[in-house]
Each structure stands twice: as C-alpha cells, then as structure tokens.
Design a protein around this motif. Sequence first.
Motif, PDB file in Angstrom:
ATOM      1  N   ALA A   1       0.836  -1.208   0.000  1.00  8.78           N
ATOM      2  CA  ALA A   1       0.000   0.000   0.000  1.00  8.78           C
ATOM      3  C   ALA A   1       0.868   1.254   0.000  1.00  8.78           C
ATOM      4  O   ALA A   1       0.559   2.243  -0.687  1.00  8.78           O
ATOM      5  N   ARG A   2       1.951   1.246   0.764  1.00  9.84           N
ATOM      6  CA  ARG A   2       2.846   2.405   0.813  1.00  9.84           C
ATOM      7  C   ARG A   2       3.462   2.670  -0.560  1.00  9.84           C
ATOM      8  O   ARG A   2       3.561   3.824  -1.011  1.00  9.84           O
ATOM      9  N   THR A   3       3.864   1.589  -1.248  1.00  7.21           N
ATOM     10  CA  THR A   3       4.447   1.741  -2.582  1.00  7.21           C
ATOM     11  C   THR A   3       3.443   2.351  -3.547  1.00  7.21           C
ATOM     12  O   THR A   3       3.778   3.233  -4.348  1.00  7.21           O
ATOM     13  N   LEU A   4       2.176   1.908  -3.460  1.00  6.60           N
ATOM     14  CA  LEU A   4       1.144   2.459  -4.343  1.00  6.60           C
ATOM     15  C   LEU A   4       0.919   3.938  -4.068  1.00  6.60           C
ATOM     16  O   LEU A   4       0.750   4.746  -5.000  1.00  6.60           O
ATOM     17  N   ALA A   5       0.897   4.290  -2.790  1.00  9.94           N
ATOM     18  CA  ALA A   5       0.683   5.697  -2.432  1.00  9.94           C
ATOM     19  C   ALA A   5       1.801   6.577  -2.964  1.00  9.94           C
ATOM     20  O   ALA A   5       1.562   7.668  -3.511  1.00  9.94           O
ATOM     21  N   GLU A   6       3.055   6.104  -2.850  1.00  9.59           N
ATOM     22  CA  GLU A   6       4.190   6.879  -3.348  1.00  9.59           C
ATOM     23  C   GLU A   6       4.168   6.967  -4.870  1.00  9.59           C
ATOM     24  O   GLU A   6       4.500   8.002  -5.447  1.00  9.59           O
ATOM     25  N   ALA A   7       3.786   5.864  -5.531  1.00  7.41           N
ATOM     26  CA  ALA A   7       3.708   5.888  -6.986  1.00  7.41           C
ATOM     27  C   ALA A   7       2.652   6.879  -7.456  1.00  7.41           C
ATOM     28  O   ALA A   7       2.854   7.608  -8.439  1.00  7.41           O
ATOM     29  N   ALA A   8       1.505   6.931  -6.749  1.00  9.73           N
ATOM     30  CA  ALA A   8       0.438   7.864  -7.124  1.00  9.73           C
ATOM     31  C   ALA A   8       0.865   9.305  -6.904  1.00  9.73           C
ATOM     32  O   ALA A   8       0.524  10.197  -7.700  1.00  9.73           O
ATOM     33  N   ALA A   9       1.631   9.544  -5.848  1.00 12.35           N
ATOM     34  CA  ALA A   9       2.022  10.919  -5.503  1.00 12.35           C
ATOM     35  C   ALA A   9       3.150  11.427  -6.389  1.00 12.35           C
ATOM     36  O   ALA A   9       3.175  12.607  -6.759  1.00 12.35           O
ATOM     37  N   THR A  10       4.084  10.546  -6.744  1.00  9.09           N
ATOM     38  CA  THR A  10       5.279  10.996  -7.472  1.00  9.09           C
ATOM     39  C   THR A  10       5.356  10.495  -8.910  1.00  9.09           C
ATOM     40  O   THR A  10       6.157  11.004  -9.694  1.00  9.09           O
ATOM     41  N   GLY A  11       4.557   9.424  -9.231  1.00  7.67           N
ATOM     42  CA  GLY A  11       4.630   8.850 -10.576  1.00  7.67           C
ATOM     43  C   GLY A  11       5.815   7.922 -10.766  1.00  7.67           C
ATOM     44  O   GLY A  11       6.108   7.487 -11.885  1.00  7.67           O
ATOM     45  N   ARG A  12       6.514   7.628  -9.669  1.00  3.90           N
ATOM     46  CA  ARG A  12       7.725   6.786  -9.798  1.00  3.90           C
ATOM     47  C   ARG A  12       7.380   5.316 -10.013  1.00  3.90           C
ATOM     48  O   ARG A  12       6.275   4.869  -9.740  1.00  3.90           O
ATOM     49  N   ARG A  13       8.367   4.594 -10.529  1.00  2.00           N
ATOM     50  CA  ARG A  13       8.244   3.144 -10.675  1.00  2.00           C
ATOM     51  C   ARG A  13       8.895   2.464  -9.474  1.00  2.00           C
ATOM     52  O   ARG A  13       9.591   3.105  -8.689  1.00  2.00           O
TER      53      ARG A  13
ATOM     54  N   LEU B   1      -2.787   6.282 -13.533  1.00  2.00           N
ATOM     55  CA  LEU B   1      -1.949   5.469 -14.433  1.00  2.00           C
ATOM     56  C   LEU B   1      -0.676   5.020 -13.728  1.00  2.00           C
ATOM     57  O   LEU B   1      -0.215   3.879 -13.903  1.00  2.00           O
ATOM     58  N   ALA B   2      -0.107   5.898 -12.923  1.00  2.28           N
ATOM     59  CA  ALA B   2       1.109   5.546 -12.186  1.00  2.28           C
ATOM     60  C   ALA B   2       0.817   4.444 -11.175  1.00  2.28           C
ATOM     61  O   ALA B   2       1.629   3.522 -10.970  1.00  2.28           O
ATOM     62  N   THR B   3      -0.352   4.520 -10.539  1.00  2.00           N
ATOM     63  CA  THR B   3      -0.729   3.493  -9.577  1.00  2.00           C
ATOM     64  C   THR B   3      -0.905   2.145 -10.263  1.00  2.00           C
ATOM     65  O   THR B   3      -0.436   1.106  -9.779  1.00  2.00           O
ATOM     66  N   LEU B   4      -1.598   2.163 -11.404  1.00  2.00           N
ATOM     67  CA  LEU B   4      -1.792   0.908 -12.158  1.00  2.00           C
ATOM     68  C   LEU B   4      -0.455   0.316 -12.607  1.00  2.00           C
ATOM     69  O   LEU B   4      -0.262  -0.896 -12.578  1.00  2.00           O
ATOM     70  N   ALA B   5       0.474   1.183 -13.038  1.00  2.00           N
ATOM     71  CA  ALA B   5       1.793   0.701 -13.455  1.00  2.00           C
ATOM     72  C   ALA B   5       2.522   0.063 -12.276  1.00  2.00           C
ATOM     73  O   ALA B   5       3.194  -0.976 -12.417  1.00  2.00           O
ATOM     74  N   ALA B   6       2.394   0.670 -11.092  1.00  2.00           N
ATOM     75  CA  ALA B   6       3.039   0.111  -9.903  1.00  2.00           C
ATOM     76  C   ALA B   6       2.421  -1.231  -9.523  1.00  2.00           C
ATOM     77  O   ALA B   6       3.124  -2.176  -9.136  1.00  2.00           O
ATOM     78  N   VAL B   7       1.074  -1.329  -9.635  1.00  2.00           N
ATOM     79  CA  VAL B   7       0.401  -2.600  -9.347  1.00  2.00           C
ATOM     80  C   VAL B   7       0.904  -3.685 -10.297  1.00  2.00           C
ATOM     81  O   VAL B   7       1.193  -4.820  -9.891  1.00  2.00           O
ATOM     82  N   GLU B   8       1.004  -3.330 -11.579  1.00  2.00           N
ATOM     83  CA  GLU B   8       1.478  -4.301 -12.575  1.00  2.00           C
ATOM     84  C   GLU B   8       2.882  -4.783 -12.257  1.00  2.00           C
ATOM     85  O   GLU B   8       3.168  -5.984 -12.286  1.00  2.00           O
ATOM     86  N   GLN B   9       3.775  -3.835 -11.935  1.00  5.86           N
ATOM     87  CA  GLN B   9       5.149  -4.207 -11.592  1.00  5.86           C
ATOM     88  C   GLN B   9       5.206  -5.096 -10.352  1.00  5.86           C
ATOM     89  O   GLN B   9       5.924  -6.104 -10.314  1.00  5.86           O
ATOM     90  N   ALA B  10       4.448  -4.720  -9.331  1.00  3.89           N
ATOM     91  CA  ALA B  10       4.493  -5.448  -8.066  1.00  3.89           C
ATOM     92  C   ALA B  10       3.973  -6.874  -8.219  1.00  3.89           C
ATOM     93  O   ALA B  10       4.603  -7.840  -7.752  1.00  3.89           O
TER      94      ALA B  10
END
Length: 363
Positions: free
Chosen positions: A19-31, A80-89
Amino acid sequence: MGDQHDRHELPERYLDGFARTLAEAAATGRRLTREELKIRRTLGEQAADAGHGLRALVVAHLAATRAAWPAAGGSAESSLATLAAVEQAIDAFAEGYERAQRLTVRREEAARREFIDDLLYGRSDLGRLAERAERFGLTLSRAYAVAVAEGPSAYAEGGPVARRVEAAVLARFDSHNTLLTTKNGRLLCIAPGDEDEILLHFAKQVYAATGAAGTALRVAIGRAQHGAGGVVQSYEEALAALEMADRLGLAGPVLRAADLLVYPVLARDRQALVDLVAHTLGPLTAARGGAGPLLDTLAAYFDSGCVAAEAARRLSLSVRALTYRLERIHKLTDADPADPAHRYILQTAVIGARLLDWPHRPL
C-alpha cells in the motif's frame, strides 16, 4: 490449500509495503525500485513455499489495491502511475512464486528419479526404501510386477509417448500402487502383481502411442515378486526377456518372463549347450553358403509349427525349395526335421544356436 481458504488466511506479510508503494507511486509517478522488486519476488517465493495458491494471492493484491485507491487515486496521471506500480508489483511477486515452484518441481523430480534408481537397483536400505515408496504411492509389502517397453528409439521422461501412456493408464486405473517411469531409454510400469490388466493396458497404450514404429517395439512383463527386492527381480526378468526375444527373434505383442523360463535353463550350462549345437548343427557348415541359410530354414520350419507351406512363405521360398533344404539338413546331420524322434533335439539345438549367436560367433 484451496483458494477460498487462502483468501481468509493469507498472512498480511505477503502484502508488506504494498500500500505504501502504491501511495508513493500515485504521488510521485515513480516506478518500483530494484530493492522493492526484489522484496516482492522474495515474498512470492515465500508464499509458494508456504503452499498458498497464486490465484488467491493475486486477488489479495487486487483487494489491497482497491482499498488503497481512494488515497492513491486522484488525477489521471496518478491513476496510471498506480496501475503501473500494481502491474510491476504483481509481476515481480508472480515471478518469485513461479521460480519457487520450478525449484520445488525440480527437487521432486530429482527425488523421484533417485528413488526409482534405488528401487530398480536395490541399493538402498530396504526399510528406508519402503518409507520413501509410500510417498510415491507404492506399498512394498505387497507383490509387484514390472512391465518394460523397448521401442525403436529411446523413451524420454516427460516425452510425448511417456506422457500419453501415463495419462491413459492413470485415467483408467487408480494411481495408487502404480508407478510409470523411464529407465535407460525404456518405458516402465510397476503395478500390483495381482492386477495384470494394468500391465496389459500399459502395453496396449505403448503400442498405440508408438504408432507405425510399433513394429520395432517389444513389451516384456516380469513375474510378480514380493517386497522391494521383488521389484528389482521382476524388472531384471523383464529385461532378460527382452534380450532373449532379441536373440531368438521372438515376436510380441507381450512377452512374459514366466513363459520364457526354458531359455535361461538352456543357457545356464553354456558348455553343454555349445556341445549340443556343435554336435547337432556343426555339420551344416559343410553346406554351400555355410550353415546360416539352413539354420534359418530350421528356425522358420519350427516357428511355423512344422508346416512346410507356412515356413516357405516366411522365407520367400517355394515349397519345393524348402523341401530340398530340409532334405539337405537331413543328409548333413543324420537328423530328419520331419521325424518327431529327431525334431526335439534339432529344435533345441536351433534355440541354442540362437542363444549363442552361432554361426555368427564361433563356438
């Protein structure tokens, strides 16, 4: 453990940091970072080793994604960043899970192969071997028989023929107390000695799976024997039957070691067999063309039940030519193949010649 059960009992640790990774991905767009991907793979391996189902694990990740979405969501870019993070995870988690499963399968295959080698060579402690046998569905306190198929080419463990035969046999018979495997390029079926229909069905399926090349196929069945040592003995009897069939040109479709016991008896006293062949058939070497053609004539004559027309057909000869050869044999050996009094000794000598590979090998 079933997926339905897993959904309620999956430890939260498999979602640690998700959940923390998703939140950071949504906030910053990072992978995901390399370290985060490594952690997800490790968690996937641990989940596989613990016996959890992958489907339930993916559902748990998606549920966690849905729970985190209000906090993680927002703009289209953050979604989109959140979905990309979910896919990677999930991809990294599944990669670790599958890697652990492959390692488990390889360990199981290695253990199975080691057990089969020990079982067929009888080189392990019998008590320990019996314990390991239960893991693979065998109860070594009962009698087993072994069927061995030898084809035109080597059979491979997990190959198309082996898979097809195993599926056909186990679809009809209970897999408990039945084991199919390969050894030295041959296909084997180990089954309870009082369930002969399993071994016959195995032979039938091997012929069906081998197809047109089945003309070069032989299947031999050893006698039912008790205990771990009995499996070895039955296996060795089947191998000996295949070797005997090759020497004597015996046809199938199924050869039984119990029906071929006379041949090992004949071969047991080699010197006596050599003397019999030399004394009875040795004079055939004086014939034009050597002993080979006349020996083949005798073999075909006896194999056809002493029916001249059938023997001639097998040899692609006229009946007249066959009769001439039989007369020539009579003249050279003083033994008449058509005379019941002489027939037994001649036929025994022919079998002995085959066992000794004479005249190709000198006596």
